[in-house]
Design an enzyme around this catalytic site. Structure first.
Site, PDB file in Angstrom:
ATOM      1  N   ARG A  20       0.851  -1.012   0.034  1.00 16.71           N
ATOM      2  CA  ARG A  20       0.015  -0.134  -0.082  1.00 16.71           C
ATOM      3  C   ARG A  20       0.766   1.297  -0.053  1.00 16.71           C
ATOM      4  NH1 ARG A  20      -2.970   1.019   4.618  1.00 16.71           N
ATOM      5  NH2 ARG A  20      -4.370   2.362   3.413  1.00 16.71           N
ATOM      6  N   LYS A  58       3.307  -7.403  11.950  1.00  9.00           N
ATOM      7  CA  LYS A  58       2.405  -8.002  10.781  1.00  9.00           C
ATOM      8  C   LYS A  58       2.735  -9.290  10.262  1.00  9.00           C
ATOM      9  CE  LYS A  58       1.595  -5.732   6.330  1.00  9.00           C
ATOM     10  NZ  LYS A  58       1.264  -4.288   5.573  1.00  9.00           N
ATOM     11  N   ARG A 110      -2.104   4.156  13.609  1.00  7.89           N
ATOM     12  CA  ARG A 110      -1.109   3.658  14.433  1.00  7.89           C
ATOM     13  C   ARG A 110      -1.796   3.782  16.011  1.00  7.89           C
ATOM     14  NH1 ARG A 110       0.900   3.085  10.404  1.00  7.89           N
ATOM     15  NH2 ARG A 110       2.628   3.962   9.207  1.00  7.89           N
TER      16      ARG A 110
HETATM   17  C1  BTN Z   1       0.646  -4.020   2.106  1.00 10.35           C
HETATM   18  O1  BTN Z   1       0.762  -4.539   3.372  1.00 10.35           O
HETATM   19  O2  BTN Z   1       0.972  -3.027   2.032  1.00 10.35           O
HETATM   20  C2  BTN Z   1       0.077  -4.741   1.224  1.00 10.35           C
HETATM   21  C3  BTN Z   1       0.755  -6.022   0.401  1.00 10.35           C
HETATM   22  C4  BTN Z   1       0.325  -6.598  -0.751  1.00 10.35           C
HETATM   23  C5  BTN Z   1       1.140  -7.635  -1.247  1.00 10.35           C
HETATM   24  C6  BTN Z   1       0.639  -8.550  -2.249  1.00 10.35           C
HETATM   25  S1  BTN Z   1       1.829  -9.858  -2.757  1.00 10.35           S
HETATM   26  C7  BTN Z   1       0.583 -10.265  -3.882  1.00 10.35           C
HETATM   27  C8  BTN Z   1       0.058  -8.816  -4.601  1.00 10.35           C
HETATM   28  N1  BTN Z   1       0.883  -8.535  -5.498  1.00 10.35           N
HETATM   29  C9  BTN Z   1       1.454  -7.253  -5.447  1.00 10.35           C
HETATM   30  O3  BTN Z   1       2.282  -6.600  -6.204  1.00 10.35           O
HETATM   31  N2  BTN Z   1       1.132  -7.002  -4.176  1.00 10.35           N
HETATM   32  C10 BTN Z   1       0.237  -8.000  -3.666  1.00 10.35           C
END
Ligand code: BTN
Length: 329
Positions: free
Chosen positions: A127, A192, A326
């Site tokens: 994100r 996380k 947070r």
């Molecule tokens: C986050 O916590 O910031 C979200 C992470 C999301 C990662 C996943 S891995 C599969 C899919 N492909 C990506 O490029 N991102 C999501």
């Protein structure tokens, strides 16, 4: 182009041979592909850079420090079939991002429920423009496409649906109860474990194309862990059970598909389920949007999936994909 394809083929084949954890002879691989031992060594170096721990013993060849069980489309499909599901699943060895891969097939070459998983992402996205570190073969990089006929507004709450589905799958396979942190995180033991990234595409008054991406830490290699810029954990730290990634992919597909169908038919409310697993419920929090921040008490979520924040005695829903939350000590 042909050279790049050939290099990819050699690397994928080398990884397949190494996966069992047995020694692989550089000489034999060289003979198989008609390349020198130095060229094999170069491929091994490239494989190590993907996050695999490969070492060499003179006279024996190359070996992986830990054997890996590779993702296998036919195994996932067999489990799905057994459960009466027919989602199309594409498995990639190396890809930029599983979300981007599915988005490239929107709108005409894709159907709701289609899934893409990969062993490695070269441009995995988190994100708010962050990178998602995606070492080869160790974690889960998963995306599913879902079409929402009612349009963009009806896509609200998909992050909640996806987080609950990941929670269902982890509980059912490993008997682990996770916590959920609004809007998109899965927590375990206060740090996380997984993140969700939802990409939307569509015009006003038209169907919305949704890609639900899930990154779940299973067994993070040490070298990759150093690159992760926030406290994290993985499933292997919390169970002795064997982690079968094919089984996990099928379990997530099952959980996500049934939650999406229920959400679509509007006959389910996730408010109470979320509250039971809400990491910050009734705790003081700070909600951040760019430079701005608001302090308050976390009061769970509403029916739309908005965060309910109590501030100066009033509880208000807070919406927005770019918000982050947070805790306050
Ligand atoms: C986050 O916590 O910031 C979200 C992470 C999301 C990662 C996943 S891995 C599969 C899919 N492909 C990506 O490029 N991102 C999501």
């Amino acid at each position: 182009m042909v050279k790049i394809k050939m290099e990819r083929t050699v690397r994928e084949e080398l990884i397949k041979q190494l996966a069992s954890g047995e020694f692989v002879s550089g000489e034999q691989v060289g003979a198989q592909f008609g390349i020198s031992r130095a060229a094999v060594a170069k491929h091994i170096k490239a494989i190590s850079e993907l996050g695999l721990d490969v070492f060499r013993v003179t006279g024996k060849g190359y070996k992986l420090a830990q054997p890996i069980s590779l993702l296998d489309k036919s195994k996932v499909s067999a489990i799905l079939e057994h459960r009466g599901l027919s989602n199309k699943v594409d498995v990639f060895s190396l890809i930029d991002s599983t979300n981007d891969m599915l988005m490239r097939r929107v709108p005409n070459q894709i159907k709701s429920g289609e899934v893409c998983v990969a062993e490695y992402q070269s441009a995995g996205r988190g994100r708010r423009g962050r990178q998602w570190i995606s070492p080869f073969g160790s974690n889960l990089y998963f995306s599913m496409y879902w079409k929402i006929e009612q349009g963009m507004a009806a896509a609200m709450g998909l992050n909640i649906v996806a987080a609950l589905a990941v929670s269902d799958a982890i509980k059912s396979l490993y008997n682990i109860e996770v916590q959920l942190k609004w809007p998109n995180d899965i927590y375990l033991s206060g740090v996380k474990l997984a993140g969700i990234l939802i990409d939307l595409d569509g015009q006003a008054l038209e169907p919305c194309h949704c890609i639900i991406g899930i990154g779940l830490n299973l067994k993070m290699p040490k070298e990759s862990a150093e690159q992760v810029d926030q406290p994290w954990t993985d499933i292997s730290c919390h169970t002795d059970l064997k982690i079968d990634r094919n089984e996990l992919v099928a379990e997530i597909i099952n959980a996500l598909t049934s939650r999406l169908i229920a959400h679509q038919s509007q006959n389910s409310s996730f408010v109470k389920e979320w509250q039971d697993q809400d990491y910050y419920f009734n705790k003081p929090v700070r909600l951040i949007s760019g430079e701005k921040e608001i302090f308050g008490l976390c009061k769970g979520i509403d029916n739309q999936g908005a965060l309910m924040l109590e501030s100066e005695g009033v509880i208000k829903p807070m919406y927005g994909g770019e918000l982050s939350l947070r805790g306050v000590e």
